[in-house]
Motif scaffolding. Structure first.
Motif, PDB file in Angstrom:
ATOM      1  N   PRO A 174      42.933  28.727  45.474  1.00 17.58           N
ATOM      2  CA  PRO A 174      43.686  29.642  46.354  1.00 17.58           C
ATOM      3  C   PRO A 174      45.185  29.602  46.065  1.00 17.58           C
ATOM      4  N   SER A 227      40.332  30.869  41.070  1.00 13.92           N
ATOM      5  CA  SER A 227      39.439  29.986  41.818  1.00 13.92           C
ATOM      6  C   SER A 227      40.197  29.059  42.760  1.00 13.92           C
ATOM      7  N   SER A 230      40.434  36.916  42.791  1.00 14.24           N
ATOM      8  CA  SER A 230      41.648  36.151  42.525  1.00 14.24           C
ATOM      9  C   SER A 230      41.262  34.773  41.975  1.00 14.24           C
ATOM     10  N   ARG A 263      41.975  33.313  48.779  1.00 13.30           N
ATOM     11  CA  ARG A 263      41.350  33.974  47.625  1.00 13.30           C
ATOM     12  C   ARG A 263      40.834  35.342  48.041  1.00 13.30           C
TER      13      ARG A 263
END
Length: 318
Positions: free
Chosen positions: A124, A122, A120, A66
């Motif tokens: 990954p 939540s 980005s 992220r």
């Protein structure tokens, strides 16, 4: 993107003479805390600070991770976000909300001052791309802040696939607003291809290799490295042994000295000190949320405090 270094050096960036191909290797910089994603920085460095107006090149991924960069400030520059994979939400203090996607330019003009965040999803996901900064010339560095996006249409050049996101190449141009003559393009080169790219002889150029085995003007350029070419050439020869992807950056030499520290670009030590003081006073301490940098609507992250300045006068680095 914020410069994540805890002790960022002040950098005096100025046009530097050179001939032939200069190969610039990356250094790893953690973006954030102990579980930070790592970016690879090829510009600026001691041997080369600018390529035209391009003054900062970070390259990251592919990683399943992220990006979480809370609101932070910028002055005197434009940020260029270009993804190969993943997506990132951009928010800024002029009210822009946009999703950065692969193959789409997201261009933020900081001008006199702006703040923004980059987050980005939540969960990954695979994240892969480049974050670039362009120094604004003195005549434009106090312009009003703004944001724009553009999705270039890829075209074929001698078997390669080209997307021009800034400037012009082989007659194909981008409408993105820049303040000095620049070029930015992604080029995907199939294995076994020799590509001869016509280039502007008044520009200096950089070739950032994302993936693949290539030579730039017969100089082997490994992935994550940046090959620099000085002005004067009318064409650039790239040979790919394997499928390759690269970013071609260029521009007329800026011809000005700039001082970079943390997320600020100015022209003097005193100016950088004042930018930091304003960010801390207006936003971190909450004394003037409508000041130079503003605040980011809709952000649920606390803004990033500026790093501490050294206890002695900042020393520029060429």
């Amino acid at each position: 993107m914020s410069n994540p270094e805890e002790n960022p050096a002040e950098v005096l960036c100025e046009t530097q003479a050179g001939t032939g191909v200069q190969l610039l290797g990356p250094r790893d910089v953690p973006l954030g805390g102990p579980r930070a994603m790592t970016v690879r920085r090829t510009l600026p460095q001691r041997s080369r600070s600018l390529i035209g107006g391009w003054c900062f090149v970070d390259h990251y991924g592919p990683d399943t991770t992220r990006m979480v960069v809370p609101p932070h400030p910028h002055t005197g520059l434009q940020t260029v976000s270009w993804l190969f994979a993943g997506d990132i939400e951009h928010r800024d203090s002029v009210g822009s909300v946009a999703t950065v996607r692969p193959g789409e330019l997201n261009l933020m003009t900081a001008g006199r001052g702006i703040s923004h965040s980059e987050i980005s999803p939540s969960t990954p996901t695979r994240l892969h791309g480049a974050q670039l900064w362009v120094a604004l010339p003195d005549s434009a560095r106090n312009t009003e802040p703004g944001f724009e996006s553009y999705a270039p249409t890829p075209f074929t050049l001698q078997g390669a696939t080209v997307s021009v996101f800034i400037g012009e190449l082989t007659g194909v141009s981008s409408p993105a607003r820049v303040f000095s003559p620049l070029l930015g393009a992604q080029i995907d080169v199939p294995a076994g291809t020799t590509l001869t790219v016509p280039i502007n002889p008044t520009f200096e150029h950089g070739v950032l290799v994302d993936a693949g085995e290539i030579t730039v003007e017969h100089v082997t350029t490994p992935p994550n490295h940046l090959a620099y070419l000085s002005p004067g050439a009318t064409e650039l020869v790239i040979m790919a042994t394997t499928d390759a992807r690269l970013l071609l950056l260029g521009g007329e030499p800026l011809g000005e000295s700039i001082v970079m520290w943390w997320n600020f670009i100015g022209r003097s030590h005193e100016e950088i000190v004042e930018f930091r003081a304003q960010w801390q006073r207006e936003v971190i301490e909450g004394n003037d949320p409508n000041g130079r940098f503003g605040t980011v609507p809709g952000s649920d992250k606390a803004p990033l405090p500026a790093p501490e300045l050294p206890t002695v006068r900042l020393k520029p680095r060429d």
